[in-house]
Design a protein around this motif. Structure first.
Motif, PDB file in Angstrom:
ATOM      1  N   LYS A  45      54.777 204.860 -30.757  1.00  0.00           N
ATOM      2  CA  LYS A  45      54.333 205.518 -31.873  1.00  0.00           C
ATOM      3  C   LYS A  45      55.291 207.000 -32.445  1.00  0.00           C
ATOM      4  CE  LYS A  45      50.305 208.170 -33.807  1.00  0.00           C
ATOM      5  NZ  LYS A  45      49.194 208.343 -33.328  1.00  0.00           N
ATOM      6  N   PRO A  46      55.994 207.161 -33.588  1.00  0.00           N
ATOM      7  CA  PRO A  46      56.668 208.316 -33.401  1.00  0.00           C
ATOM      8  C   PRO A  46      56.355 209.887 -33.115  1.00  0.00           C
ATOM      9  CG  PRO A  46      56.972 206.491 -35.786  1.00  0.00           C
ATOM     10  CD  PRO A  46      56.144 205.975 -34.490  1.00  0.00           C
ATOM     11  N   VAL A  47      56.418 210.510 -32.547  1.00  0.00           N
ATOM     12  CA  VAL A  47      56.771 211.810 -32.875  1.00  0.00           C
ATOM     13  C   VAL A  47      57.150 212.395 -33.063  1.00  0.00           C
ATOM     14  CG1 VAL A  47      56.089 213.594 -30.540  1.00  0.00           C
ATOM     15  CG2 VAL A  47      55.669 211.623 -30.160  1.00  0.00           C
ATOM     16  N   TYR A  48      56.937 213.852 -33.928  1.00  0.00           N
ATOM     17  CA  TYR A  48      57.232 214.914 -34.290  1.00  0.00           C
ATOM     18  C   TYR A  48      56.903 216.217 -33.747  1.00  0.00           C
ATOM     19  CZ  TYR A  48      58.737 217.888 -38.513  1.00  0.00           C
ATOM     20  OH  TYR A  48      59.983 218.865 -38.925  1.00  0.00           O
ATOM     21  N   LEU A  49      58.147 216.887 -33.127  1.00  0.00           N
ATOM     22  CA  LEU A  49      57.866 218.335 -32.632  1.00  0.00           C
ATOM     23  C   LEU A  49      58.464 219.327 -32.719  1.00  0.00           C
ATOM     24  CD1 LEU A  49      58.961 217.203 -28.792  1.00  0.00           C
ATOM     25  CD2 LEU A  49      56.311 217.290 -29.898  1.00  0.00           C
ATOM     26  N   SER A  50      58.101 220.573 -33.939  1.00  0.00           N
ATOM     27  CA  SER A  50      58.361 221.829 -34.381  1.00  0.00           C
ATOM     28  C   SER A  50      59.089 223.106 -33.762  1.00  0.00           C
ATOM     29  CB  SER A  50      57.763 222.010 -36.027  1.00  0.00           C
ATOM     30  OG  SER A  50      56.384 222.234 -35.356  1.00  0.00           O
ATOM     31  N   CYS A  51      59.811 223.516 -33.917  1.00  0.00           N
ATOM     32  CA  CYS A  51      59.711 224.719 -33.206  1.00  0.00           C
ATOM     33  C   CYS A  51      59.999 225.686 -34.825  1.00  0.00           C
ATOM     34  CB  CYS A  51      61.102 224.714 -32.688  1.00  0.00           C
ATOM     35  SG  CYS A  51      61.245 226.224 -31.668  1.00  0.00           S
ATOM     36  N   THR A  86      74.594 215.803 -24.922  1.00  0.00           N
ATOM     37  CA  THR A  86      74.414 214.954 -23.532  1.00  0.00           C
ATOM     38  C   THR A  86      74.509 213.561 -24.530  1.00  0.00           C
ATOM     39  OG1 THR A  86      72.121 214.916 -23.973  1.00  0.00           O
ATOM     40  CG2 THR A  86      74.105 216.540 -22.435  1.00  0.00           C
ATOM     41  N   ASP A  87      74.377 212.150 -23.723  1.00  0.00           N
ATOM     42  CA  ASP A  87      74.315 211.188 -23.951  1.00  0.00           C
ATOM     43  C   ASP A  87      73.417 210.951 -24.867  1.00  0.00           C
ATOM     44  OD1 ASP A  87      77.056 210.899 -23.779  1.00  0.00           O
ATOM     45  OD2 ASP A  87      76.834 210.149 -21.613  1.00  0.00           O
ATOM     46  N   THR A  88      72.713 210.974 -26.043  1.00  0.00           N
ATOM     47  CA  THR A  88      71.088 210.393 -25.581  1.00  0.00           C
ATOM     48  C   THR A  88      71.025 209.670 -27.110  1.00  0.00           C
ATOM     49  OG1 THR A  88      71.106 212.491 -27.724  1.00  0.00           O
ATOM     50  CG2 THR A  88      70.372 213.523 -26.094  1.00  0.00           C
ATOM     51  N   SER A  89      69.849 209.274 -26.621  1.00  0.00           N
ATOM     52  CA  SER A  89      69.724 208.064 -27.303  1.00  0.00           C
ATOM     53  C   SER A  89      68.995 208.432 -29.230  1.00  0.00           C
ATOM     54  CB  SER A  89      68.221 207.644 -26.963  1.00  0.00           C
ATOM     55  OG  SER A  89      67.852 206.280 -27.935  1.00  0.00           O
ATOM     56  N   ASP A  90      69.923 207.431 -29.398  1.00  0.00           N
ATOM     57  CA  ASP A  90      69.106 206.990 -31.627  1.00  0.00           C
ATOM     58  C   ASP A  90      67.685 207.668 -31.394  1.00  0.00           C
ATOM     59  OD1 ASP A  90      72.461 207.733 -31.705  1.00  0.00           O
ATOM     60  OD2 ASP A  90      72.291 204.724 -32.046  1.00  0.00           O
ATOM     61  N   ASN A  91      67.302 207.118 -30.613  1.00  0.00           N
ATOM     62  CA  ASN A  91      65.497 207.770 -30.865  1.00  0.00           C
ATOM     63  C   ASN A  91      65.556 208.703 -30.858  1.00  0.00           C
ATOM     64  OD1 ASN A  91      63.136 206.302 -30.420  1.00  0.00           O
ATOM     65  ND2 ASN A  91      62.887 206.675 -28.600  1.00  0.00           N
ATOM     66  N   PHE A  92      66.697 209.892 -30.745  1.00  0.00           N
ATOM     67  CA  PHE A  92      66.671 211.272 -30.862  1.00  0.00           C
ATOM     68  C   PHE A  92      66.857 211.753 -32.214  1.00  0.00           C
ATOM     69  CE2 PHE A  92      66.170 211.116 -26.001  1.00  0.00           C
ATOM     70  CZ  PHE A  92      64.710 211.905 -26.058  1.00  0.00           C
ATOM     71  N   GLN A  93      66.058 212.200 -32.950  1.00  0.00           N
ATOM     72  CA  GLN A  93      66.243 212.740 -34.550  1.00  0.00           C
ATOM     73  C   GLN A  93      65.900 214.302 -34.713  1.00  0.00           C
ATOM     74  OE1 GLN A  93      62.963 209.750 -36.318  1.00  0.00           O
ATOM     75  NE2 GLN A  93      65.391 209.204 -37.551  1.00  0.00           N
ATOM     76  N   PRO A  94      66.890 215.044 -34.510  1.00  0.00           N
ATOM     77  CA  PRO A  94      67.061 216.462 -34.575  1.00  0.00           C
ATOM     78  C   PRO A  94      66.868 216.709 -35.873  1.00  0.00           C
ATOM     79  CG  PRO A  94      68.955 216.117 -33.757  1.00  0.00           C
ATOM     80  CD  PRO A  94      68.294 214.555 -33.630  1.00  0.00           C
ATOM     81  N   THR A  99      67.812 227.869 -41.011  1.00  0.00           N
ATOM     82  CA  THR A  99      67.791 229.105 -39.890  1.00  0.00           C
ATOM     83  C   THR A  99      66.453 229.101 -39.434  1.00  0.00           C
ATOM     84  OG1 THR A  99      68.114 231.051 -41.271  1.00  0.00           O
ATOM     85  CG2 THR A  99      69.933 229.970 -40.947  1.00  0.00           C
ATOM     86  N   SER A 100      65.186 229.647 -39.671  1.00  0.00           N
ATOM     87  CA  SER A 100      64.033 229.551 -39.105  1.00  0.00           C
ATOM     88  C   SER A 100      63.425 229.148 -38.476  1.00  0.00           C
ATOM     89  CB  SER A 100      63.311 230.900 -39.533  1.00  0.00           C
ATOM     90  OG  SER A 100      62.898 229.937 -40.270  1.00  0.00           O
ATOM     91  N   PHE A 101      63.895 227.247 -38.841  1.00  0.00           N
ATOM     92  CA  PHE A 101      63.198 226.541 -38.451  1.00  0.00           C
ATOM     93  C   PHE A 101      64.480 225.442 -37.338  1.00  0.00           C
ATOM     94  CE2 PHE A 101      60.917 222.011 -39.033  1.00  0.00           C
ATOM     95  CZ  PHE A 101      60.011 222.442 -38.623  1.00  0.00           C
ATOM     96  N   CYS A 102      63.334 224.083 -36.366  1.00  0.00           N
ATOM     97  CA  CYS A 102      64.426 223.393 -36.397  1.00  0.00           C
ATOM     98  C   CYS A 102      62.734 222.004 -35.436  1.00  0.00           C
ATOM     99  CB  CYS A 102      64.920 223.616 -34.928  1.00  0.00           C
ATOM    100  SG  CYS A 102      66.467 222.465 -34.129  1.00  0.00           S
ATOM    101  N   SER A 103      63.977 220.743 -35.712  1.00  0.00           N
ATOM    102  CA  SER A 103      62.432 219.808 -35.095  1.00  0.00           C
ATOM    103  C   SER A 103      63.155 219.220 -34.482  1.00  0.00           C
ATOM    104  CB  SER A 103      61.489 219.347 -36.310  1.00  0.00           C
ATOM    105  OG  SER A 103      62.694 218.335 -37.420  1.00  0.00           O
ATOM    106  N   LEU A 104      62.279 217.841 -34.653  1.00  0.00           N
ATOM    107  CA  LEU A 104      62.862 216.933 -32.821  1.00  0.00           C
ATOM    108  C   LEU A 104      61.868 216.287 -33.251  1.00  0.00           C
ATOM    109  CD1 LEU A 104      64.620 215.744 -30.888  1.00  0.00           C
ATOM    110  CD2 LEU A 104      63.276 216.819 -29.429  1.00  0.00           C
ATOM    111  N   GLY A 105      62.240 214.669 -33.315  1.00  0.00           N
ATOM    112  CA  GLY A 105      61.557 213.572 -34.076  1.00  0.00           C
ATOM    113  C   GLY A 105      61.885 212.399 -32.790  1.00  0.00           C
ATOM    114  N   ILE A 106      61.551 211.449 -32.514  1.00  0.00           N
ATOM    115  CA  ILE A 106      61.605 210.828 -31.667  1.00  0.00           C
ATOM    116  C   ILE A 106      60.610 209.596 -32.099  1.00  0.00           C
ATOM    117  CG2 ILE A 106      60.702 210.187 -29.290  1.00  0.00           C
ATOM    118  CD1 ILE A 106      60.286 212.786 -27.969  1.00  0.00           C
ATOM    119  N   ARG A 107      61.745 208.612 -32.301  1.00  0.00           N
ATOM    120  CA  ARG A 107      61.539 207.421 -33.414  1.00  0.00           C
ATOM    121  C   ARG A 107      60.253 206.275 -32.570  1.00  0.00           C
ATOM    122  NH1 ARG A 107      67.144 205.038 -35.382  1.00  0.00           N
ATOM    123  NH2 ARG A 107      67.994 207.519 -36.060  1.00  0.00           N
TER     124      ARG A 107
END
Length: 133
Positions: A45-51, A86-94, A99-107
C-alpha cells in the motif's frame, strides 16, 4: 479454558504490515515537522511522508534507520537539485516542490522498508563542500 490468539496463527498477520516512523522536533521556535509521526501500513500500500521546515535552509535530507542500525542517508536536495546518496530502490519517490517542503513517497512498501524515516535540514551544505572553512 479459552485459547490464546497470540500463538503462531498471529505471526503471518504481523508480516503483512510495514511500520514507518517519523520523528519531529517540537514547537520550539524554528522547527522541522514530519507528518505523519508514525504509520503502520499493509505491504504494497503506497505511503506518503512529508517534511517541512521554517528556517529557510538550502538543504533537506531523508534518512532511513532500520532496527539496530545507524541512520542511512537516502537522498538530499540542495535547493531544487536532487542528490541520491545510496543505492536506493526506484520504490522511493522523493520530491521538493519548494525550499520549505520535502516529501518521500514509497510506491509499494515491503518488509525491508520497515524503518524509522528521518527528515533533516541544514544551511549551505553544498557550498561548504566547495569552500571548506
Amino acid at each position: 479454558m479459552p485459547q490464546s490468539r497470540s500463538g503462531p496463527a498471529m505471526v503471518p498477520r504481523l508480516l503483512h504490515c510495514v511500520t514507518l516512523c517519523l520523528l519531529g522536533a517540537g514547537p520550539l521556535g524554528a522547527t522541522v515537522t514530519q507528518n505523519p509521526r508514525y504509520q503502520v501500513t499493509r505491504i504494497g500500500k503506497p505511503v506518503y511522508l512529508s517534511c517541512s521546515q521554517d528556517m529557510n535552509h538550502d538543504t533537506m535530507y531523508w534518512y532511513q534507520q532500520r532496527l539496530s542500525q545507524a541512520p542511512k542517508l537516502l537522498f538530499y536536495y540542495y535547493d531544487q537539485d536532487f542528490n541520491n546518496e545510496t543505492d536506493t530502490s526506484d520504490n522511493f519517490q522523493p520530491s521538493r516542490p519548494n525550499t520549505s517542503f520535502c516529501s518521500l513517497g514509497i510506491r509499494s512498501p515491503g518488509v525491508r522498508d520497515s524503518a524509522v524515516y528521518l527528515c533533516a535540514s541544514s544551511r549551505d551544505t553544498e557550498l561548504e563542500r566547495y569552500h571548506p572553512s
